[in-house]
Design a protein around this motif. Sequence first.
Motif, PDB file in Angstrom:
ATOM      1  N   ASP A 401       3.594  38.834  31.703  1.00 26.38           N
ATOM      2  CA  ASP A 401       4.461  38.189  32.688  1.00 26.38           C
ATOM      3  C   ASP A 401       5.870  37.993  32.128  1.00 26.38           C
ATOM      4  O   ASP A 401       6.865  38.169  32.830  1.00 26.38           O
ATOM      5  CB  ASP A 401       3.871  36.832  33.111  1.00 26.38           C
ATOM      6  CG  ASP A 401       2.632  37.002  33.994  1.00 26.38           C
ATOM      7  OD1 ASP A 401       2.433  38.114  34.523  1.00 26.38           O
ATOM      8  OD2 ASP A 401       1.867  36.039  34.132  1.00 26.38           O
ATOM      9  N   HIS A 402       5.945  37.624  30.855  1.00 26.59           N
ATOM     10  CA  HIS A 402       7.256  37.449  30.226  1.00 26.59           C
ATOM     11  C   HIS A 402       7.942  38.794  29.974  1.00 26.59           C
ATOM     12  O   HIS A 402       9.162  38.871  29.892  1.00 26.59           O
ATOM     13  CB  HIS A 402       7.108  36.690  28.904  1.00 26.59           C
ATOM     14  CG  HIS A 402       6.849  35.228  29.089  1.00 26.59           C
ATOM     15  ND1 HIS A 402       5.668  34.626  28.723  1.00 26.59           N
ATOM     16  CD2 HIS A 402       7.600  34.246  29.638  1.00 26.59           C
ATOM     17  CE1 HIS A 402       5.711  33.343  29.018  1.00 26.59           C
ATOM     18  NE2 HIS A 402       6.868  33.087  29.577  1.00 26.59           N
ATOM     19  N   LEU A 403       7.111  39.847  29.847  1.00 26.49           N
ATOM     20  CA  LEU A 403       7.658  41.160  29.547  1.00 26.49           C
ATOM     21  C   LEU A 403       8.565  41.658  30.676  1.00 26.49           C
ATOM     22  O   LEU A 403       9.629  42.230  30.426  1.00 26.49           O
ATOM     23  CB  LEU A 403       6.504  42.148  29.322  1.00 26.49           C
ATOM     24  CG  LEU A 403       6.871  43.566  28.879  1.00 26.49           C
ATOM     25  CD1 LEU A 403       7.665  43.541  27.582  1.00 26.49           C
ATOM     26  CD2 LEU A 403       5.607  44.407  28.710  1.00 26.49           C
ATOM     27  N   THR A 404       8.161  41.426  31.920  1.00 29.06           N
ATOM     28  CA  THR A 404       8.984  41.844  33.058  1.00 29.06           C
ATOM     29  C   THR A 404      10.370  41.222  32.972  1.00 29.06           C
ATOM     30  O   THR A 404      11.391  41.915  33.086  1.00 29.06           O
ATOM     31  CB  THR A 404       8.318  41.444  34.393  1.00 29.06           C
ATOM     32  OG1 THR A 404       7.082  42.158  34.526  1.00 29.06           O
ATOM     33  CG2 THR A 404       9.209  41.749  35.586  1.00 29.06           C
ATOM     34  N   GLN A 405      10.402  39.898  32.767  1.00 27.49           N
ATOM     35  CA  GLN A 405      11.701  39.211  32.712  1.00 27.49           C
ATOM     36  C   GLN A 405      12.507  39.645  31.497  1.00 27.49           C
ATOM     37  O   GLN A 405      13.726  39.731  31.537  1.00 27.49           O
ATOM     38  CB  GLN A 405      11.466  37.689  32.711  1.00 27.49           C
ATOM     39  CG  GLN A 405      12.558  36.886  33.411  1.00 27.49           C
ATOM     40  CD  GLN A 405      12.810  37.320  34.845  1.00 27.49           C
ATOM     41  OE1 GLN A 405      11.888  37.607  35.576  1.00 27.49           O
ATOM     42  NE2 GLN A 405      14.072  37.392  35.246  1.00 27.49           N
ATOM     43  N   SER A 406      11.785  39.949  30.424  1.00 27.55           N
ATOM     44  CA  SER A 406      12.458  40.384  29.200  1.00 27.55           C
ATOM     45  C   SER A 406      13.138  41.741  29.393  1.00 27.55           C
ATOM     46  O   SER A 406      14.264  41.965  28.950  1.00 27.55           O
ATOM     47  CB  SER A 406      11.382  40.509  28.139  1.00 27.55           C
ATOM     48  OG  SER A 406      11.832  40.335  26.923  1.00 27.55           O
ATOM     49  N   ILE A 407      12.438  42.650  30.089  1.00 32.71           N
ATOM     50  CA  ILE A 407      13.000  43.974  30.359  1.00 32.71           C
ATOM     51  C   ILE A 407      14.201  43.861  31.293  1.00 32.71           C
ATOM     52  O   ILE A 407      15.238  44.509  31.094  1.00 32.71           O
ATOM     53  CB  ILE A 407      11.919  44.904  30.960  1.00 32.71           C
ATOM     54  CG1 ILE A 407      10.853  45.222  29.905  1.00 32.71           C
ATOM     55  CG2 ILE A 407      12.536  46.195  31.494  1.00 32.71           C
ATOM     56  CD1 ILE A 407       9.631  45.934  30.440  1.00 32.71           C
ATOM     57  N   LEU A 408      14.065  43.010  32.325  1.00 38.03           N
ATOM     58  CA  LEU A 408      15.184  42.804  33.254  1.00 38.03           C
ATOM     59  C   LEU A 408      16.404  42.239  32.514  1.00 38.03           C
ATOM     60  O   LEU A 408      17.537  42.696  32.712  1.00 38.03           O
ATOM     61  CB  LEU A 408      14.767  41.853  34.377  1.00 38.03           C
ATOM     62  CG  LEU A 408      13.851  42.438  35.456  1.00 38.03           C
ATOM     63  CD1 LEU A 408      13.241  41.320  36.299  1.00 38.03           C
ATOM     64  CD2 LEU A 408      14.609  43.415  36.349  1.00 38.03           C
ATOM     65  N   ALA A 409      16.160  41.240  31.668  1.00 39.46           N
ATOM     66  CA  ALA A 409      17.265  40.620  30.923  1.00 39.46           C
ATOM     67  C   ALA A 409      17.959  41.655  30.036  1.00 39.46           C
ATOM     68  O   ALA A 409      19.194  41.691  29.939  1.00 39.46           O
ATOM     69  CB  ALA A 409      16.739  39.462  30.083  1.00 39.46           C
TER      70      ALA A 409
END
Length: 451
Positions: A401-409
């Motif tokens: 779940d954190h990976l998605t936001q990390s990639i977007l960031a």
Amino acid sequence: MSELPSGWARTSLGEIATWGSGGTPSRSEPNFYGGSIPWIKSGELNARYVKSTEENITEAAVSGSSAKIFPAGSVAIAMYGATIGKTAILGVDAATNQACAVGAPIEGLTSSEFLYRLLQNEKDAFIEKGKGGAQPNISQAVIKAHEVSLPPLAEQTRIAQKLDELLAQVDTLKARIDGIPALLKRFRQSVLAAAVSGRLTEEWRHHLGIPNPTDGKLSDCIEAMIGGASPKTTDYSAAGMLALNKGDIKEYGRVEIKQNPKYVPFEFVEINSKKVILDRTVLVTLRDLSQKADFLGLIGRYRGEQPALITQGMYGLKVNPRVAIEDYLIAFSNSPQYRTQVKREKVGATQVHLRNGQFLDFAVPIFVIEEQTEIVRRVEQLFAFADQLEAKVASAKSRIDHLTQSILAKAFRGELVPQDPNDEPASVLLERIKAQRAAAPKAKRGRKASA
């Protein structure tokens, strides 16, 4: 961002898209609903594209309310409550309710796909901006004024394509991880089915020369049942003795106290002292408010330092120690063989239940006490293995779940794809499109729709 990547520029969402919001046609006008125009509510912004809706409205609804039609390719974002920041691309021309703001990307400046990803990246920022009131809300004005970093147009395309590639892989991982809890549930059910059928301990039994299980009934295993008290709503209080109710017994022997537990005054307890249970008391619930009857007939053990009062629909059980051990009956009550009997025999409509006689008449395989003990040991061992896997799955899910936001960031820091010095800088692009739009003749107003 203190330092922008090469060719990027700071701007606002109001500069890169044309924004509007929707409305809810009056429910008192029957000719406003059931038409051909999809009408999107903020709770429907779940997938990347919205192509179908729960409700449609009519042309009359658009003319007679604040609802307006947005073109396919526009990007909607939720502005109110728990859905704030959720976003989706309109896959069809559609109207929305007032909880959605909708941005139509300015041609030549950005694209639907890039704007969608940009809004996804800004979700936490919008949630933060929405704090402060009784319900988190943002407005169309807040969205339009929200500052973002804009890459050159060619780099926007590269970013959107790379995000599609990487986030598709993340979605695949999510789907696999999300399927594991169901597999573990089936695993636990298989363990219990093997346990109460005798397959789990078959070799152990034959090796020791222990006799095979016999067919029995729960009435053979249970010496007594103590029914719960029936407090009225007015009998509950803010303090006193904890009152357990039928919904507190869960799967696999768990007795879970609600976040807002109920209490009864000690005067009520004195009158119902026989309904008071102590730590490790075995309980069964013979009433279930859900039609699925998932918790009906489940046996569990109360674990609490303080005594508690059981209420209507619950029974304290006194197990005959010469015939059965408590943990075996708890395991049995979760087995497919037992659950099938419960669902076949349950009665009632709004509140399903079992009569005491039905419960006591249920068939149960009775193993010798030594084998029951071995069954419980093996079940607990296999369940502990499943619990460990479940914990690892939960940890992996959190990381994904954190990976998605990390990639977007990473994408919107300019670190996902390389910058190309040949790209037209975003600052030049913004000025050029702004000049073109200023010089273009104004479009004539026609059908009520957002530009």
